[in-house]
Design a protein around this motif. Structure first.
Motif, short mmCIF file in Angstrom:
data_model
loop_
_atom_site.label_atom_id
_atom_site.label_comp_id
_atom_site.label_asym_id
_atom_site.label_seq_id
_atom_site.Cartn_x
_atom_site.Cartn_y
_atom_site.Cartn_z
N THR A 147 0.83 -1.21 0.00
CA THR A 147 0.00 0.00 0.00
C THR A 147 0.87 1.26 0.00
O THR A 147 0.60 2.21 -0.74
CB THR A 147 -0.93 0.01 1.22
N TRP A 175 0.94 4.03 -3.04
CA TRP A 175 0.70 5.46 -2.85
C TRP A 175 1.93 6.28 -3.25
O TRP A 175 1.79 7.38 -3.80
CB TRP A 175 0.31 5.74 -1.41
N ASN A 229 -4.96 11.16 0.39
CA ASN A 229 -6.15 11.28 1.22
C ASN A 229 -5.91 10.53 2.51
O ASN A 229 -5.96 9.30 2.55
CB ASN A 229 -7.36 10.71 0.47
N LYS A 237 -7.72 10.18 4.91
CA LYS A 237 -8.91 9.52 5.43
C LYS A 237 -9.30 8.29 4.61
O LYS A 237 -10.27 7.61 4.95
CB LYS A 237 -10.07 10.52 5.46
N ALA A 238 -8.54 8.02 3.55
CA ALA A 238 -8.82 6.81 2.76
C ALA A 238 -8.57 5.58 3.63
O ALA A 238 -7.67 5.57 4.46
CB ALA A 238 -7.94 6.78 1.52
N ASP A 239 -9.39 4.56 3.44
CA ASP A 239 -9.32 3.38 4.30
C ASP A 239 -7.93 2.76 4.30
O ASP A 239 -7.42 2.38 5.36
CB ASP A 239 -10.36 2.35 3.86
N ASP A 240 -7.31 2.66 3.11
CA ASP A 240 -6.01 2.00 3.06
C ASP A 240 -4.92 2.86 3.71
O ASP A 240 -3.95 2.34 4.25
CB ASP A 240 -5.62 1.63 1.63
N THR A 265 -5.50 5.16 6.33
CA THR A 265 -5.71 5.17 7.79
C THR A 265 -5.22 3.86 8.41
O THR A 265 -4.74 3.85 9.54
CB THR A 265 -7.19 5.37 8.13
N GLY A 266 -5.30 2.78 7.65
CA GLY A 266 -4.85 1.49 8.17
C GLY A 266 -3.34 1.40 8.31
O GLY A 266 -2.84 0.50 9.00
N GLN A 271 2.11 6.96 7.31
CA GLN A 271 1.43 8.17 6.81
C GLN A 271 2.42 9.33 6.72
O GLN A 271 2.40 10.11 5.77
CB GLN A 271 0.25 8.53 7.73
#
Length: 292
Positions: A257, A261, A273, A275-278, A280-281, A287
């Protein structure tokens, strides 16, 4: 070099900031040789090594040798991805394009394919499996430099690193890097960053504590042109080193992931983003890397 005796009789430093200053001081204060290679004259010391007590402290915080944190993370991710192409690493370090024979790939500089490819049968996966089966083994070594690199005397891209070795002792993963040569101004900071990050990633994969990191170099050298910059770095006042964040447990899927990105951001395909699920995980550590 001064420091506390390390696990192999080498000086041990709390941070790479301290070790880096000691290496520069040694080359400036007591060079063993003045050597010329490929048209460049170097001040050189043979047989240099040091140990880092906490490999997470992998950055020299020096204004004269300003760390390129974005490139450092990109290079480590390039290795972990098993890639050899210039599309990724050439974006962060255009100067590396000059080392490519075909204009598309790197050979000696690209450690990733030698360590992390092919997926499912890489050297890294083999040594991790070996350490899981036999934590006391001394065989968990990964070879990087290859004999074929020396067939062409004009080859501009020969690996500087001979091998990496992992050893589990007292429940902690200790890492050894063996190098035929290291430019103390250009390459040392980048190599230590990548290798200690790989060590931390490996310790997490094995579920053991992160132990020491030992860096062993046959020829530690500085270009004569870089000597004034090294002197400027040593003239800087001693500063407190910032805390080093700890990598969270990172699955292959999480790493994929991060790499996905990185490519989208590098190609300007998709805004990040958080707040995107992948995303935030991934947690705060990765991040932050993507934000860089």
């Amino acid at each position: 070099m001064t420091g506390i005796p390390g696990p192999v009789g080498l000086p041990t430093f709390a941070t790479f900031h301290d070790a880096y200053r000691a290496v520069l001081h040694q080359i400036l204060a007591q060079p063993h040789h003045a050597a010329t290679a490929r048209g460049t004259t170097f001040s050189e010391v043979l047989g240099v090594g040091f140990t880092l007590a906490d490999p997470r402290h992998r950055i020299p915080w020096l204004a004269a040798r300003r760390p390129n944190i974005v490139f450092n993370h990109a290079e480590a991710l390039w290795y972990l991805s098993g890639r050899a192409d210039l599309d990724m690493i050439g974006y962060y370090a255009p100067r590396l394009r000059a080392l490519s024979a075909d204009g598309q790939h790197l050979t000696g500089t690209a450690y990733g394919p030698r360590l992390f490819a092919p997926a499912g049968a890489s050297q890294w996966e083999r040594v991790v499996d070996l350490l899981r089966a036999d934590p006391g083994t001394k065989r968990a070594a990964m070879l990087i430099m290859q004999p074929g690199e020396l067939l062409d005397p004009a080859n501009p891209d020969v690996a500087c690193t001979l091998s990496l070795q992992f050893l589990i002792r007292d429940g902690a993963l200790h890492t050894m890097a063996f190098m035929r040569g290291n430019d103390a101004w250009i390459g040392l900071a980048c190599d230590v960053f990548s290798f200690t990050l790989i060590a931390e990633y490996t310790a997490l994969a094995l579920g053991v504590r992160l132990g020491t990191y030992t860096h062993l170099v046959s020829s530690m050298h500085l270009s004569v042109a870089d000597l004034p910059r090294a002197q400027a770095a040593l003239a800087e006042p001693i500063i407190p080193v910032p805390d080093a964040p700890a990598m969270p447990p990172t699955s292959p899927e999480a790493l994929a992931t991060v790499l996905s990105w990185e490519q989208r951001l590098r190609l300007n395909d998709t805004p990040l983003n958080l707040k995107a699920d992948d995303v935030t995980g991934l947690g705060a550590y990765w991040q932050h890397v993507l934000l860089l």
